[in-house]
Scaffold this active site. Structure first.
Site, PDB file in Angstrom:
ATOM      1  N   ASP A  16       0.821  -1.204   0.000  1.00 24.29           N
ATOM      2  CA  ASP A  16       0.000   0.000   0.000  1.00 24.29           C
ATOM      3  C   ASP A  16       0.860   1.261   0.000  1.00 24.29           C
ATOM      4  OD1 ASP A  16      -2.670   1.331   0.419  1.00 24.29           O
ATOM      5  OD2 ASP A  16      -1.649   2.007   2.237  1.00 24.29           O
TER       6      ASP A  16
ATOM      7  N   GLU B 210       1.433  -0.062  -4.923  1.00 26.14           N
ATOM      8  CA  GLU B 210       0.571   1.069  -5.228  1.00 26.14           C
ATOM      9  C   GLU B 210       1.430   2.309  -5.059  1.00 26.14           C
ATOM     10  OE1 GLU B 210      -3.297   3.556  -3.585  1.00 26.14           O
ATOM     11  OE2 GLU B 210      -1.954   2.479  -2.237  1.00 26.14           O
TER      12      GLU B 210
END
Length: 626
Positions: A265, A302
């Site tokens: 993330d 990401e």
């Protein structure tokens, strides 16, 4: 299992070995808290690196324990494998070797075979458990999914959360089931030839229930900030142990749960000025683990920066990751189809030329100035295969961070949605679906939490304050209509309604996705996404041309009209030449009766490649002899 963790509790015969990093502490004790068990407190020995460790006789799997630090506490283990009573309760000793795996022949999935399906365990099914998700795996296999991506499952405060407030990073959320329930989900996925990727959060700790910083102040950086407060310490004093903690977390998911990859993330928030970036060290450790366990294990990031170096090997000056989410495709498509222009959408025009460039390159920004970020953004993606870029029309962020959790297909005409889906699923990039999009689910995906009241109130107010930046929510009366993240009904509204797949218009949307994914799976043209194996360009007003395969030679051709009605004449367009001795044959159109409840057929002349679109849509052709 040859894996031997360095942190947490690990059963070994009639003993349990404990290890926890607490460099500032003088004394750390293990306190057994198993109901009905005899009281037990055992002091651990401190090594030169500040790790307290030792073996405790008489403790067994299932026992509950916490740590006492210099007389304070007791506190849960930062590397706890399970928190059966919640993130503030005692940790549980777990023996991962007790699970009976049957996936010994599984070797993983090559990246060019991946079709990701992102899901939230709590809302994917009515039961919201690992076991219930496992029961849906045959459906996903039939759909054509080859990789499930689980939103974070590390335990969090309360019983409802997206997972990005993770507090116990090694412990599967008890509201979804036990550690063995998660192992059973992975085992069953492998039986259905589906890889399992797990979303992990290393850029911050949850705002409540994260006890690692109680054991050491050095988990946080003294120099770097993040959107969530102090940055994680990856390059300061004692950062080697922080990096070790995070890498051990990644390896524990790989070894103890057999996951096939991790989605990292917001890696742009992992600020690291050390000579070797943390992500490069993590990638090397995961690569070694992959070789050791005999299956492909990969890392996907990401990241907003569009950095090709992230995907290059360390020997070439990169970090060695395997893939990256490409937001640019989503933003271009949303700007084109729905007209979104607030926030980061203001950087995008959504023109056919820009969409084609994004598909051609893998991302759009390759060094141009970004007004939204206030700096130049991106690098040249030429050194990497487009398949390493993950494209999507929906994901948890792009749906859930909308005020009312509305999906793209709820905002635009379904005909345009079908056309956009053809582009997503036939492009050379790796596609990602967000749960339910294949049947154009009517349920929203909202932002939900279950924090204690004071923190919950701050979260509620903060979300409404953040959305006030958008023109549509400038009016306080409108903002008050935004669903309360803390309300149980906000969570319940986000559960998928599986009964929809048997009725229109959902069943026809599902049929289109199944057909396109079957085509992608069986046709060798999709095995390569090298830059000379595809072409994409505007063909006419609101129409894109996408060709897979080298010319001359066998090819697939998709003609995709994204907006309105109109005609498209491809005579004289080199990319539409079927190649000498071949002719085009139509494989499908999005107006075929099986793909829409109310078809408006296209007028086709395959010989001349002249197409009349009564509304947005797509036609897919293959070239044949004769």
């Amino acid at each position: 299992m040859t894996w031997q963790p360095r942190l947490g509790a690990w059963p070994a015969g009639d003993r349990v070995r404990f290890a926890v990093w607490a460099p500032e502490a003088l004394r750390v004790e293990v306190i057994r808290e198993t109901p009905g068990g005899a009281p037990l407190a055992a002091a651990l020995d401190k090594d030169a690196g500040g790790v307290f460790q030792g073996s405790v006789t008489g403790m067994v799997p299932g026992d509950l324990y916490r740590y006492r630090i210099d007389g304070a506490g007791p506190y849960p283990d930062p590397a706890s494998r399970f928190q059966p009573l919640g993130v503030h309760g005692p940790s549980q000793v777990v023996d991962p070797r007790a699970f009976r795996w049957t996936d010994q022949g599984w070797r993983g999935m090559a990246f060019d075979q991946l079709v990701f399906y992102e899901l939230h365990v709590g809302t994917f099914t009515g039961q919201g458990t690992f076991a219930a998700a496992a029961r849906r795996l045959p459906y996903l296999a039939e759909l054509g999914v080859t990789a499930v991506e689980l939103m974070p499952v590390a335990d969090f405060p309360g019983n409802r959360n997206w997972g990005y407030d993770g507090a116990a990073l090694f412990a599967p959320a008890r509201c979804y089931g036990s550690p063995d329930d998660l192992r059973a989900l992975v085992n069953e996925a492998h039986r259905h030839n589906i890889a399992v990727y797990l979303d992990v959060v290393y850029n911050h700790f949850g705002p409540d229930g994260a006890y690692a910083p109680v054991f050491s102040k050095h988990y946080f950086s003294a120099r770097h900030r993040s959107p969530w407060g102090a940055g994680i310490n990856l390059d300061g004093d004692h950062s080697a142990q922080v990096r070790r903690f995070l890498i051990e977390n990644a390896l524990h998911w790989i070894h103890e749960y057999h996951v096939d990859g991790l989605r990292l993330d917001a890696t742009h928030a992992l600020v690291d000025d050390s000579p070797r970036h943390f992500l490069a060290e993590l990638a090397a450790a995961v690569r070694d683990a992959s070789e050791g366990c005999g299956r492909k294990v990969m890392l996907v990031a990401e990241d907003t920066r569009n950095l090709a170096a992230m995907l290059l090997p360390e020997a070439a000056g990169g970090w060695g990751l395997d893939g990256v989410w490409s937001d640019d495709f989503h933003h271009q498509m949303r700007r084109c189809l729905a007209g979104d222009a607030d926030g980061y959408f203001s950087d995008f025009r959504g023109t056919l030329e820009d969409i084609a460039a994004t598909v051609r390159q893998g991302w759009f920004f390759t060094g141009q100035y970004s007004p939204y970020f206030g700096r130049r953004r991106g690098t040249d993606p030429a050194p990497i295969s487009p398949s390493r870029c993950i494209f999507f029309l929906q994901n948890h962020d792009q749906v859930g961070n909308r005020a009312f959790g509305d999906r793209l297909h709820q905002t635009i005409d379904l005909a345009a949605w079908r056309a956009a889906s053809v582009l997503l699923l036939l492009a050379p990039e790796t596609p990602l679906l967000f749960m339910g999009q294949e049947w154009a689910a009517s349920t929203p995906f909202l932002y939900f939490t279950d924090h204690e009241p004071k923190l919950g109130r701050r979260v509620r107010e903060g979300r409404r304050r953040e959305l006030a930046r958008f023109r549509a929510f400038a009016d306080p009366a409108v903002r008050r209509q935004i669903p309360d993240p803390q309300a149980p009904e906000t969570f319940e509204a986000s559960r998928l309604d599986w009964t929809e797949i048997g009725r229109q218009p959902h069943s026809s949307s599902l049929a289109l996705y199944r057909r396109l994914l079957a085509l992608r799976a069986r046709d060798p043209l999709f095995r390569s996404s090298e830059r000379d194996c595809f072409a994409v360009q505007p063909a006419a007003d609101s129409t894109l041309l996408l060709r897979r395969g080298r010319a001359p030679g066998r090819s697939l051709l998709a003609v995709i009209r994204l907006k309105g009605s109109g005609s498209c004449d491809l005579r004289g367009v080199p990319e539409a030449d079927p190649s000498p001795g071949l002719r085009w044959r139509c494989l499908l159109t999005t107006e075929d009766a099986e793909f829409t409840a109310e078809p408006l057929p296209l007028t086709l002349d395959p010989a001349a490649l002249a197409i009349e679109f009564p509304r947005p849509g797509a036609a897919v052709f293959e070239n044949l002899a004769g």
